[in-house]
Design an enzyme around this catalytic site. Sequence first.
Site, PDB file in Angstrom:
ATOM      1  N   HIS A   1      40.822   4.140  14.616  1.00  0.00           N
ATOM      2  CA  HIS A   1      42.003   4.811  14.083  1.00  0.00           C
ATOM      3  C   HIS A   1      41.708   6.300  13.960  1.00  0.00           C
ATOM      4  CE1 HIS A   1      42.444   0.599  13.060  1.00  0.00           C
ATOM      5  NE2 HIS A   1      43.749   0.818  12.961  1.00  0.00           N
TER       6      HIS A   1
ATOM      7  N   ASP B   1      44.284  -7.659  14.372  1.00  0.00           N
ATOM      8  CA  ASP B   1      44.800  -6.292  14.372  1.00  0.00           C
ATOM      9  C   ASP B   1      44.216  -5.476  13.215  1.00  0.00           C
ATOM     10  OD1 ASP B   1      46.246  -6.970  12.063  1.00  0.00           O
ATOM     11  OD2 ASP B   1      48.184  -6.984  13.064  1.00  0.00           O
ATOM     12  N   SER B   2      44.765  -4.308  12.978  1.00  0.00           N
ATOM     13  CA  SER B   2      44.256  -3.398  11.944  1.00  0.00           C
ATOM     14  C   SER B   2      44.301  -3.985  10.547  1.00  0.00           C
ATOM     15  CB  SER B   2      45.066  -2.102  11.963  1.00  0.00           C
ATOM     16  OG  SER B   2      44.990  -1.503  13.227  1.00  0.00           O
TER      17      SER B   2
END
Length: 182
Positions: free
Chosen positions: A55, A98-99
């Site tokens: 990120h 996912d995140s």
Amino acid sequence: MTQYFRALAFFLLLVPATAMACDGWPSWARGACQRVDQIWNEGGNDLYLTGYSWHNRAMYSSDKIRSFNELAWGGGLGKSIYDEDGDWQGLYAMAFLDSHSDIEPIAGYGFQKIGRIGADTRLGIGYTVFLTSRSDIMSRVPFPGILPLVSAGYRDATLYATYIPGGKGNGNVLFMFGRWEF
């Protein structure tokens, strides 16, 4: 448990569509259908392994960065060919964390122009068109996307990367995964 059934149904709906004949398709779509049919029927088998998402630190607070899962473990299967121009084209289906550590299914098509560096080494640049489903976007309703795709490969192994754009506080993620041709 419902999300897992939705993900399974999502992938199963894609399989029969690629295996059908292209005769009944409109002329403007017949070429794409024939290529997908070629990949599906003549392509080699691929194993995909996911593992890392980064990120962009300039787009999130340090607290938010710490809350993200950047070990996007997962995997999938695919079929691919090197076409008459030496370019790579493939179909794939994967699922990964996912995140937010939720399972994200994805299925799509990828294309890359390939540059060869010697007999066994190659670099690629292209795109992927896909359907995915996320718990934080549209409550898991599948949605389409298109992203850039770069790669470096040696023999049967290829490392891919894509960048998911966004604004302040969303997106801006470098996602990396690998493919093994078998």
